[in-house]
Design a protein around this motif. Structure first.
Motif, short mmCIF file in Angstrom:
data_model
loop_
_atom_site.label_atom_id
_atom_site.label_comp_id
_atom_site.label_asym_id
_atom_site.label_seq_id
_atom_site.Cartn_x
_atom_site.Cartn_y
_atom_site.Cartn_z
N HIS A 39 0.83 -1.21 0.00
CA HIS A 39 0.00 0.00 0.00
C HIS A 39 0.86 1.26 0.00
O HIS A 39 0.60 2.20 -0.76
CB HIS A 39 -0.92 0.00 1.22
CG HIS A 39 -1.72 1.26 1.36
ND1 HIS A 39 -2.69 1.64 0.45
CD2 HIS A 39 -1.68 2.25 2.30
CE1 HIS A 39 -3.22 2.80 0.81
NE2 HIS A 39 -2.62 3.20 1.93
N GLN A 68 -14.68 1.49 -0.83
CA GLN A 68 -13.69 2.02 0.11
C GLN A 68 -14.33 2.90 1.16
O GLN A 68 -13.71 3.25 2.12
CB GLN A 68 -12.60 2.80 -0.63
CG GLN A 68 -13.11 3.96 -1.47
CD GLN A 68 -13.33 3.53 -2.91
OE1 GLN A 68 -13.71 2.41 -3.16
NE2 GLN A 68 -13.11 4.44 -3.82
N ARG A 91 -6.79 -4.52 -3.38
CA ARG A 91 -7.78 -3.98 -2.44
C ARG A 91 -8.72 -5.08 -1.95
O ARG A 91 -9.06 -5.15 -0.78
CB ARG A 91 -8.57 -2.86 -3.12
CG ARG A 91 -9.45 -2.08 -2.17
CD ARG A 91 -9.95 -0.82 -2.81
NE ARG A 91 -8.89 0.17 -2.95
CZ ARG A 91 -9.03 1.35 -3.53
NH1 ARG A 91 -10.18 1.68 -4.06
NH2 ARG A 91 -8.02 2.20 -3.62
N ASP A 151 -9.83 0.95 6.32
CA ASP A 151 -9.89 2.18 5.52
C ASP A 151 -9.25 3.39 6.21
O ASP A 151 -8.46 4.11 5.59
CB ASP A 151 -11.34 2.52 5.19
CG ASP A 151 -11.90 1.62 4.10
OD1 ASP A 151 -13.12 1.44 4.05
OD2 ASP A 151 -11.08 1.11 3.30
N ARG A 173 -5.55 3.09 6.39
CA ARG A 173 -5.01 3.09 5.04
C ARG A 173 -4.91 4.53 4.52
O ARG A 173 -3.88 4.93 3.94
CB ARG A 173 -5.93 2.27 4.14
CG ARG A 173 -5.49 2.09 2.72
CD ARG A 173 -6.28 0.96 2.06
NE ARG A 173 -7.71 1.19 2.02
CZ ARG A 173 -8.36 1.81 1.05
NH1 ARG A 173 -7.68 2.26 0.01
NH2 ARG A 173 -9.66 1.98 1.09
#
Lengths: 116, 363
Positions: A72, B234, B338, B345, B348
């Motif tokens: 990520h 998301q 993903r 979330d 992230r």
């Protein structure tokens, strides 16, 4: 924008950004601080990442989750390069949220008087 | 020591941790409890063999069972579909680019040198030589246009925030929007890949860099594009199909994790200034003409297109508008990731914020 997509309201987004920007990350859990500091280091100087950095991530997140985070963070560095290269204008609305639905028309009242 | 290593030795970045060595057989992951770091030559994550990796990957319609790059043998067990997407992306990047192969390989080499990533340096050099170039040309400055390109690539890697409008305008005149977009996407991919490789600490395959994978995968139908009025995945919290990840309990010394960012650079730009920059970015002119929505609708793969939403994201319009194949391959891998990773979330996006702040990027 993306913090809003994650479900934070405007005030929460503002507070989260202020917390991150302040550098005082004591409100985050230890493993979250490990992650955020790793993200900074990997972004600034990838060649400086040492075994100890990765080991710290694994101790807090486990191996699989550490790989997820590495992916990520690396992905984020892709996205910022494209944005920086082209200096794409920031959209004035949050384009990562779905567009607002048009207001539904009021149902007609069949009993309403239409005129005097 | 072979000639390949001799040519590469002088570009070693001081402090670089990598050594050319045989790819490690299956290794134990970093031992979180040990006081000693693992051998300096060993990857920092377990590397499975090809056969084992293939048991994890999705079914292939081509290239089934072929040799895999070492990074794929690290990622396959926990991110199988993502790994498959990356193999396809890597091929599109290295083999199917609209850039001529020598330019593409040179850009990749410059970026790898800027990052101090020996794995990518070796691979880019191999691609360059395979395309007909001579390795020594990579270290020669070349004519003015080539110098501009090389300097742009280097600075996009180490200080992208500092690249000027004039530099990009000159490149746009040199190359045109389609090639410029391809160049930027190679640089961006390098910034992704070299960070991944640095963190995995993988070493070169024993017989040198592999050719791009020929593997193509039988993808299941991707998740249907969300209708414009629905909440995108998301924004809905954790992904519905979140895979199981074994998160350990906090280690005994968890409280010893620093609570504050140590380096002074973090607060060098006040938040008020950052916010002002964001506001200014709304009225800024892009450095490249933004293709109109109808171009996006034509170029974007139907399974990625979300009516009423995709056109609103200008990033999409530029990337898909000029380089649909490269962009589609990138987003295909991203979508697989993903779905497979199910990262939380909020955290992230907080990590994304830290990355943008670290790079002084407005995005």
């Amino acid at each position: 924008m993306l913090l809003a997509v994650a479900g934070l309201d405007r005030l929460q987004v503002s507070r989260r950004v202020e917390t991150l920007a302040s550098g005082d990350w004591s409100a985050f859990a230890p493993r979250e601080r490990v992650l955020l500091m790793f993200a900074r280091k990997l972004s600034q100087a990838p060649a400086s990442i040492a075994a100890e950095d990765v080991q710290q991530m694994v101790r807090h997140w486990g191996e699989q989750r550490t790989l997820d985070w590495i992916y990520h963070i690396s992905w984020c560095n892709f996205m910022t390069r494209v944005a920086d290269a082209f200096q794409i204008p920031l959209e004035s609305e949050n384009v990562f949220l779905p567009p607002e639905k048009p207001a539904a028309a009021e149902p007609r009242d069949p009993d309403a008087k239409t005129g005097g | 020591m072979n000639d390949r290593v001799t040519r590469l030795r002088w570009v070693i970045v001081p402090g670089c941790l990598f050594f050319l060595a045989d790819a490690a057989p299956a290794q134990q992951p970093p031992d979180a409890g040990s006081a000693q770091a693992s051998s300096v030559d060993a990857p920092w994550f377990a590397v499975v063999d090809d056969a084992t990796a293939w048991t994890h990957l999705p079914p292939a319609t081509a290239g089934q069972g072929e040799r895999l790059p070492v990074w794929a043998r690290v990622l396959a067990p926990s991110l199988p579909a993502t790994t498959a997407g990356l193999l396809e992306l890597d091929r599109v990047q290295r083999q199917d680019s609209t850039l001529d192969p020598l330019t593409r390989a040179e850009i990749r080499w410059i970026a790898a040198r800027a990052h101090g990533c020996r794995y990518s340096l070796a691979e880019a050099e191999a691609d360059y030589v395979r395309a007909g170039g001579r390795a020594e040309e990579l270290t020669q400055p070349g004519n003015a246009e080539r110098q501009r390109l090389r300097e742009f690539v280097r600075r996009m890697c180490v200080a992208a925030y500092d690249v000027s409008d004039e530099e990009v305008e000159q490149l746009l005149q040199d190359r045109g929007p389609q090639d410029l977009t391809a160049i930027v996407l190679v640089v961006a991919y390098a910034n992704f890949q070299d960070r991944l490789l640095s963190s995995l600490h993988v070493t070169q395959e024993s017989d040198g860099p592999l050719l791009p994978s020929r593997a193509q995968f039988a993808w299941k139908k991707p998740p249907a594009a969300q209708p414009a009025g629905d909440k995108p995945p998301q924004a809905a919290g954790e992904a519905a199909n979140k895979p199981e990840r074994q998160i350990p309990a906090p280690p005994p010394d968890a409280d010893a994790v620093p609570t504050h960012v140590a380096d002074e650079g973090w607060k060098s730009v006040p938040l008020a200034d950052l916010r002002q920059r964001l506001t200014g970015q709304q009225t800024r002119a892009a450095r490249i003409p933004i293709p109109p929505p109808e171009v996006l609708r034509q170029q974007m793969p139907k399974e990625h297109y979300q009516p009423g939403r995709s056109e609103r994201i200008l990033w999409n319009s530029v990337a898909y508008g000029y380089q649909p194949q490269l962009t589609a391959a990138w987003f295909s891998a991203m979508r697989q990731f993903r779905e497979e990773s199910g990262l939380p979330d909020e955290l992230r996006q907080s990590a994304f914020w830290v990355v943008t702040r670290s790079n002084l990027c407005f995005y």
